[in-house]
Design an enzyme around this catalytic site. Structure first.
Site, short mmCIF file in Angstrom:
data_model
loop_
_atom_site.label_atom_id
_atom_site.label_comp_id
_atom_site.label_asym_id
_atom_site.label_seq_id
_atom_site.Cartn_x
_atom_site.Cartn_y
_atom_site.Cartn_z
N ASP A 1 0.87 -1.18 0.00
CA ASP A 1 0.00 0.00 0.00
C ASP A 1 0.91 1.23 0.00
OD1 ASP A 1 -1.67 2.14 0.52
OD2 ASP A 1 -3.07 0.90 1.70
N ASN B 1 2.42 4.55 -11.94
CA ASN B 1 1.08 4.68 -12.53
C ASN B 1 -0.01 4.90 -11.50
OD1 ASN B 1 -1.23 3.93 -14.51
ND2 ASN B 1 -1.36 2.38 -12.90
N GLY C 1 -2.61 6.15 -9.08
CA GLY C 1 -3.05 7.52 -8.87
C GLY C 1 -4.48 7.50 -8.36
N LEU D 1 -11.96 23.64 -3.55
CA LEU D 1 -10.95 23.86 -2.50
C LEU D 1 -11.57 24.27 -1.16
CD1 LEU D 1 -7.91 23.84 -1.94
CD2 LEU D 1 -7.87 26.26 -2.54
N ASN E 1 -8.96 21.67 -13.57
CA ASN E 1 -10.39 21.34 -13.56
C ASN E 1 -11.00 21.81 -12.27
OD1 ASN E 1 -10.97 19.89 -15.94
ND2 ASN E 1 -9.92 18.09 -15.12
N TYR F 1 -5.56 17.23 -7.25
CA TYR F 1 -5.15 16.33 -8.33
C TYR F 1 -4.31 17.09 -9.37
CZ TYR F 1 -5.81 12.82 -12.06
OH TYR F 1 -5.62 11.88 -13.05
N LYS G 1 -0.42 16.52 -10.59
CA LYS G 1 -0.12 16.11 -11.97
C LYS G 1 0.73 17.16 -12.68
CE LYS G 1 -2.32 12.18 -11.79
NZ LYS G 1 -1.57 10.92 -11.79
P1 NAI Z 1 -7.58 3.14 -11.79
O1 NAI Z 1 -8.28 3.74 -10.63
O2 NAI Z 1 -8.33 2.30 -12.75
O3 NAI Z 1 -6.31 2.30 -11.25
C1 NAI Z 1 -5.38 2.85 -10.36
C2 NAI Z 1 -4.68 1.74 -9.62
O4 NAI Z 1 -3.85 2.35 -8.61
C3 NAI Z 1 -5.67 0.81 -8.89
O5 NAI Z 1 -5.42 -0.55 -9.20
C4 NAI Z 1 -5.44 1.13 -7.42
O6 NAI Z 1 -5.64 0.01 -6.57
C5 NAI Z 1 -3.97 1.58 -7.43
N1 NAI Z 1 -3.72 2.34 -6.22
C6 NAI Z 1 -4.43 3.38 -5.75
N2 NAI Z 1 -4.01 3.71 -4.51
C7 NAI Z 1 -2.99 2.85 -4.22
C8 NAI Z 1 -2.17 2.66 -3.08
N3 NAI Z 1 -2.32 3.40 -1.96
N4 NAI Z 1 -1.23 1.69 -3.10
C9 NAI Z 1 -1.08 0.90 -4.20
N5 NAI Z 1 -1.85 1.02 -5.30
C10 NAI Z 1 -2.79 1.98 -5.30
O7 NAI Z 1 -6.82 4.33 -12.54
P2 NAI Z 1 -6.47 4.55 -14.09
O8 NAI Z 1 -7.60 5.24 -14.72
O9 NAI Z 1 -5.94 3.29 -14.66
O10 NAI Z 1 -5.30 5.63 -13.96
C11 NAI Z 1 -3.92 5.30 -13.85
C12 NAI Z 1 -3.12 6.59 -13.79
O11 NAI Z 1 -3.42 7.41 -14.93
C13 NAI Z 1 -3.43 7.45 -12.56
O12 NAI Z 1 -2.23 8.03 -12.09
C14 NAI Z 1 -4.36 8.53 -13.11
O13 NAI Z 1 -4.30 9.70 -12.36
C15 NAI Z 1 -3.81 8.71 -14.52
N6 NAI Z 1 -4.80 9.27 -15.42
C16 NAI Z 1 -5.91 8.55 -15.80
C17 NAI Z 1 -6.84 9.10 -16.65
C18 NAI Z 1 -8.06 8.37 -17.13
O14 NAI Z 1 -8.82 8.94 -17.94
N7 NAI Z 1 -8.32 7.15 -16.70
C19 NAI Z 1 -6.68 10.47 -17.16
C20 NAI Z 1 -5.50 11.12 -16.72
C21 NAI Z 1 -4.60 10.54 -15.88
#
Ligand code: NAI
Length: 444
Positions: free
Chosen positions: A259, A286, A288, A295, A344, A350, A354
């Protein structure tokens, strides 16, 4: 949650009925996407036109990548306009004269690529103006042609970095960059080049760490990196162990349940990578989270959690690995966001994290280039994952449609960009933030 509009467009009955009604509706284009690992001939079957400038070798490179050079007739899959010799507005007129007549020949899903030397190195203000104009040209043309699935991108190449162009040409002209448009790339000699940069199985023998690998972009990335030969250490929280094991099995990798909120996360990660593999070659930060609220209403714990996962832990883990656990010629890729460029409402936390990553990759790249390590950020736009499925319906629909390509991207689109940046051949690209956003109208 699937994209109903894209699905409707794929249904021949529905699309025929809509055409029959002459409604002012056009369905988003079906994007070409490659499957399987990299091949020797990524541009096989494509016809590409290349023009003038100071890089006449490009036609040869494109042929080596499997494409046919244009004979002046028939459909075109790509146009590479070499503007490396552009000196003044007259060069822009030449661009107009060359590109405009070719547009009707470009196939759906075609590619336009402009090449020029860095604007900052221009010898005169007039030359700088001409080079800088290419940015506006590319961004606008990308927005005009997106409805046909055509992408338009731009490469600023330092003269001494020209020999590093081929892998980027393969990526941008092929079918792995279908959701990248209106995007500038820089090719430089800032990072040292590895001795060998194979096109096929480029990650053989490499160890990669992907955080947040249980789902979404992280899972797709782990699978793509594994397909190129890397052993992928898939990291996610304990509560996602089952999903994580499935991903690790699909990519032939292993699991690391951690975690990232835990104070000892970075030391545990370092110990694991060092103890089990002797180090790591590719780190994909990755994981996030979002905790959206304006705010004035944001709770301190919402601010803290986003700061921790999206920023602090990335800096901490990287710092810990720089004791040489991260190998020379390593690759570090962080997930930023178009939200960190445009901002946003409800996302001060966030967007701050970023945006921080954009500054961080630029500064880290300058520090680590001597060791051949590249550090880049990917800024996805709207990608179909759990994160975007949780958005309210109206913003979700705007997120998809307000882009040149008129649709959301897939986790694979982002994974392809990360995989490309992870390869030894991507040594010319460092310190950059690459948007994978389909040409979003805001922030692109
Ligand atoms: P998601 O929510 O589908 O997956 C994120 C993963 O990170 C999950 O498997 C979660 O368990 C893991 N995670 C979260 N907190 C954690 C922790 N404390 N310890 C270990 N793992 C943890 O997210 P998604 O959509 O795949 O996004 C991946 C990245 O891309 C993120 O950084 C997000 O901010 C960025 N992003 C995504 C966009 C989108 O449209 N989906 C747009 C812009 C950026």
């Amino acid at each position: 949650m699937g994209d109903w509009f894209l699905e409707a467009g794929r249904n021949p009955l529905i699309s025929k009925a809509v055409r029959g009604l002459s409604l002012p509706v056009s369905f988003p284009p079906e994007l070409r996407r490659a499957d399987g690992p990299f091949t020797e001939s990524p541009l096989a079957g494509m016809t590409i036109r290349t023009t003038g400038g100071r890089c006449p070798f490009i036609a040869g490179v494109i042929e080596e990548l499997g494409a046919r050079n244009d004979d002046g007739s028939g459909e075109l899959d790509g146009l590479v306009y070499d503007a490396t010799g552009i000196m003044s507005p007259a060069g822009l007129d030449a661009l107009f004269d060359e590109v405009r007549p070719v547009l009707p020949r470009l196939s759906t899903g075609g590619r336009i690529l402009l090449l020029h030397e860095p604007t900052v190195d221009a010898a005169t203000p007039v030359e700088a103006a001409a080079r800088s104009a290419l940015d506006g040209f590319v961004r606008s043309l990308a927005k005009e042609l997106g409805r046909k699935g055509i992408t338009v991108n731009r490469i600023e190449v330092q003269p001494k970095a020209r020999k590093r162009l081929a892998p980027l040409l393969a990526y941008l002209l092929g079918n792995r960059a279908s959701f990248v448009t209106g995007q500038p790339f820089e090719v430089t000699t800032r990072a040292r080049e590895p001795a060998d940069a194979p096109l096929v199985h480029p990650l053989s023998g490499k160890v990669a760490l992907v955080t947040g690998a249980a789902r979404g972009i992280g899972a797709a990335t782990a699978i793509r990196l594994g397909a190129e030969g890397a052993h992928v250490v898939c990291l996610d929280r304990d509560q996602d162990l089952e999903r994580l094991r499935d991903v690790a099995e699909s990519c032939g990798g292993s699991v690391l349940p951690v975690d990232l909120m835990d104070a000892d996360a970075s030391t545990r990660i370092r110990e694991h990578l060092h103890g089990s593999f002797g180090g790591v070659d590719i780190v994909v930060h990755n994981a996030g989270i979002t905790r959206d609220r304006t705010l004035g209403r944001m709770k301190p714990e919402e601010w803290d959690a986003v700061m921790r996962i999206n920023l602090r832990v990335i800096l901490e883990v990287t710092d810990t690995l720089l004791d040489r656990t991260l190998a020379s010629y390593g690759r570090v890729i962080v997930l930023s966001s178009v939200g960190g460029i445009a901002g946003n409402p409800g996302q001060t936390n966030y967007a701050a994290t970023k945006a921080a990553l954009r500054g961080w990759v630029s500064a880290m790249a300058a520090q680590l280039g001597r060791r051949g390590i590249t550090v880049n950020a990917i800024a996805p736009g709207f990608i179909e994952t759990r994160m975007t499925a949780e958005m309210p319906p109206v913003p979700r629909e705007f997120g998809r449609r307000l882009s040149a390509l008129g649709q959301g991207g897939t986790p694979l689109d982002v994974a392809e960009a990360i995989t490309f940046l992870s390869t030894p051949g991507a040594s010319g690209i460092t310190g950059q933030t690459i948007r994978v956003c389909g040409g979003l109208f805001v922030g692109a």
